[in-house]
Structures are given as C-alpha cells and as structure tokens.
Enzyme design. Structure first.
Site, PDB file in Angstrom:
ATOM      1  N   THR A 174      33.656  39.052  33.806  1.00 34.23           N
ATOM      2  CA  THR A 174      35.049  39.120  33.348  1.00 34.23           C
ATOM      3  C   THR A 174      35.204  38.289  32.085  1.00 34.23           C
ATOM      4  OG1 THR A 174      35.909  39.516  35.562  1.00 34.23           O
ATOM      5  CG2 THR A 174      37.464  38.635  33.971  1.00 34.23           C
ATOM      6  N   PHE A 176      37.567  36.159  29.795  1.00 39.27           N
ATOM      7  CA  PHE A 176      38.816  35.405  29.828  1.00 39.27           C
ATOM      8  C   PHE A 176      39.175  34.988  28.409  1.00 39.27           C
ATOM      9  CE2 PHE A 176      37.256  34.959  34.105  1.00 39.27           C
ATOM     10  CZ  PHE A 176      38.379  34.823  34.905  1.00 39.27           C
TER      11      PHE A 176
HETATM   12  O1  LIG Z   1      42.031  36.914  41.516  1.00 39.14           O
HETATM   13  C1  LIG Z   1      41.216  36.242  40.883  1.00 39.14           C
HETATM   14  O2  LIG Z   1      40.299  35.619  41.424  1.00 39.14           O
HETATM   15  C2  LIG Z   1      41.307  36.229  39.430  1.00 39.14           C
HETATM   16  O3  LIG Z   1      40.934  35.253  38.808  1.00 39.14           O
HETATM   17  C3  LIG Z   1      41.769  37.461  38.749  1.00 39.14           C
HETATM   18  C4  LIG Z   1      40.646  38.391  38.359  1.00 39.14           C
HETATM   19  C5  LIG Z   1      41.153  39.492  37.396  1.00 39.14           C
HETATM   20  O4  LIG Z   1      42.326  39.711  37.291  1.00 39.14           O
HETATM   21  O5  LIG Z   1      40.315  40.140  36.775  1.00 39.14           O
HETATM   22  C6  LIG Z   1      39.625  37.654  37.632  1.00 39.14           C
HETATM   23  C7  LIG Z   1      38.313  37.947  37.731  1.00 39.14           C
HETATM   24  C8  LIG Z   1      37.799  38.988  38.633  1.00 39.14           C
HETATM   25  O6  LIG Z   1      37.422  40.057  37.782  1.00 39.14           O
HETATM   26  C9  LIG Z   1      38.804  39.465  39.593  1.00 39.14           C
HETATM   27  C10 LIG Z   1      40.101  39.097  39.517  1.00 39.14           C
END
Ligand SMILES: O=C(O)C(=O)C[C@]1(C(=O)O)C=C[C@@H](O)C=C1
Length: 286
Positions: A174, A176
């Site tokens: 992911t 950020f």
């Molecule tokens: O719910 C979480 O743990 C988050 O940090 C959000 C979140 C997102 O929205 O993408 C962050 C990373 C992962 O891909 C899954 C969920």
C-alpha cells in the site's frame, strides 16, 4: 515535544496505517482517528503535525474515499511510504477455518483477499479499518467470525492467526502519503529521486488536457500518475491530479509549469517529496 507533535491515522491500534506511522516516524506518537477525514482535519486544525493516509494498493487499486477528499483539502504532501501488507485471517482462540462463516475488514483489505474469501465461501462484511474488525471479533468471542488484519492486531486483541499471507497476490503493497499543513520542499540534490504532485482544472474543450500536459512531454518529464475528478456536482470531469517524477525546482519542470499555467486553471502544487526507494525497482525515475 509539543502536544501537536503527533501523527494522525485512521483506525485502531494495529491498523496498517498505524504500522506505517511506526515505521516512518518511530519517535512520534501516533493518534488513532475515527475516519480519514478526521485524521486530515486534525492536521488542518493544528491538532496533529502530520497524517499518514493510504492512497493506493498494488492489488486493489485506489482507496476511493481518499481521492474524494484530496480535491477538498488544503494540506500538502510532504512524503510517501510504501508499506508491504501481509494480511492474516484471524479468529478467536479455538476457532478453525472450517468453522468460519463471516469475515470483516476494511473494504480495501477485503478486495486484496477476495479470491481466498470466495474459496472459503465466507460472507465479507465491510468495517472501518482492519484492526477495528479484529477488535470486534475479539469482543464477540464467536468462533464463526473472522477478521482480516495484521499480526500486530492479532497480538493486541488476543486473536489466533488462522492463516498468514491471506492476500491474493504476492508483493501486496500500500502506498501512503504523509500530509502536513505547510509545504516542506526538500532541497534538490544530485542523485536523489523526487515526486511532485499537482492538481489543476482544464476547460471542456477538445485537447485541453493534451495541451496542459504537453509541456511535461516536450521537457522530457516522466508522468507517473493521472487521476480525474468530477467537480461542481456534475458528471463532467474537469479536475486532474498528476504525479511527476521530478523536483519542482528543475529547469525542465519550471518550463513545463509555465506551459501548464497557460492551459490550466486553479493549479495547486500539492508537494515535492522524495520518491520511496521501492519505486526504483519498477519505475524509470532517472
Ligand atoms: O484498515 C487499515 O488497516 C488501514 O490502514 C487502511 C488500509 C487501506 O485503506 O488501504 C490500509 C492498508 C491496507 O491496504 C488495508 C487497509
């Protein structure tokens, strides 16, 4: 350290956003918030110095809600972080995969594990964040309920890891962005790689986007992302967000920006920040 030297994130302790905060800013306390908007507002109001916000994932694509918020916020992007996301299927102590009926998690996490969820025939239920889903399972103490979350969430909420690496694709990551109230442009240094994010509007005329972007092409600047937004409550797209593999202070960028000014309106440089090292392995940012 002042009381506002905290970094805001959405979710409960153990959410991936929390893991990203701990990795990038191990010495800054992380502040759990009820929503992405709340985390961003904390920074806008000066109650937090920074916000760690997920924007896109290598398996499931963009985080919808964030892209709706980006045109509205006055915050600046001061950095980016790529977090490897290894999901765990969690249940209460004594639960077994065969006895599960339902799995809860953030919609992004559910999308990243869609194949495995279908294989097991589980009902997927959307929750605000992954760690919040884990907390709920631990409160229910029902062996038919599962959550998809991090191994830290399993530890924090006393759950059992029923399956590791539950995501459908290897290398699940992911991206950020780190948001702050004021711009913080790093000095342009030889050998470093930078991203500049820009938001702008164009008119509804043939070739208006082509012309707006022309200066980046003719100045040899690599465009690595293009997002479009509908604005003004209509279905017409007129606002765009671009990410460019360049620092805003290079001569090439200054020429391209001059040309953009000619063909676009409401231009806002969201930030110039160092590219995360992971980009080097799959993008030509030299
Ligand atoms: O719910 C979480 O743990 C988050 O940090 C959000 C979140 C997102 O929205 O993408 C962050 C990373 C992962 O891909 C899954 C969920």
């Amino acid at each position: 350290m002042s009381s506002t030297t905290v970094i805001a994130y959405q979710g409960h302790e153990g959410a991936y956003s929390h893991l990203a905060c701990r990795k990038v800013f191990p010495n800054i306390p992380a502040l759990a918030c009820g929503s992405f908007v709340e985390a961003m507002e904390k920074v806008e109001r000066g109650e937090a110095a920074l916000a760690m916000i997920p924007v896109e994932n290598s398996t499931a694509g963009r985080v919808e809600e964030i892209y709706r918020q980006m045109p509205k916020t006055s915050l600046h992007i001061i950095g980016e972080h790529f977090e490897p996301v290894n999901h765990c299927l969690l249940g209460v102590k004594g639960a077994s995969i065969g006895g599960l009926t339902t799995v809860g998690s953030h919609p992004q996490a559910l999308a990243q594990c869609d194949g495995h969820i279908k294989q097991l025939g589980l009902r997927a239920v959307a929750k605000l964040d992954t760690a919040g889903a884990a907390l709920e399972v631990s409160r229910l103490q029902d062996p038919s309920q599962a959550a998809i979350a991090s191994s830290l969430a399993a530890e924090l909420y006393g759950l059992e890891v029923l399956q590791e690496n539950f995501q459908d694709m290897t290398g699940n990551t992911t991206r950020f962005i780190i948001l702050a109230r004021d711009a913080k442009v790093p000095p342009l240094e030889e050998g470093k790689h930078y991203i500049t994010s820009i938001m702008f509007n164009v008119s509804h005329l043939p070739a208006s986007l082509y012309k707006a972007l022309g200066g980046f092409a003719t100045n040899g600047i690599n465009l690595i992302k293009l997002e479009s937004y509908m604005t003004g409550g209509t279905l017409q797209v007129s606002q765009f967000h671009i990410d460019i593999a360049s620092h805003q202070d290079t001569r090439a960028m200054q020429h391209a920006m001059e040309e953009l000014t000619f063909f676009a309106r409401n231009i806002r440089v969201l930030g110039t920040y160092e590219a995360h090292p992971v980009r080097r392995s799959y993008e030509l940012i030299d």
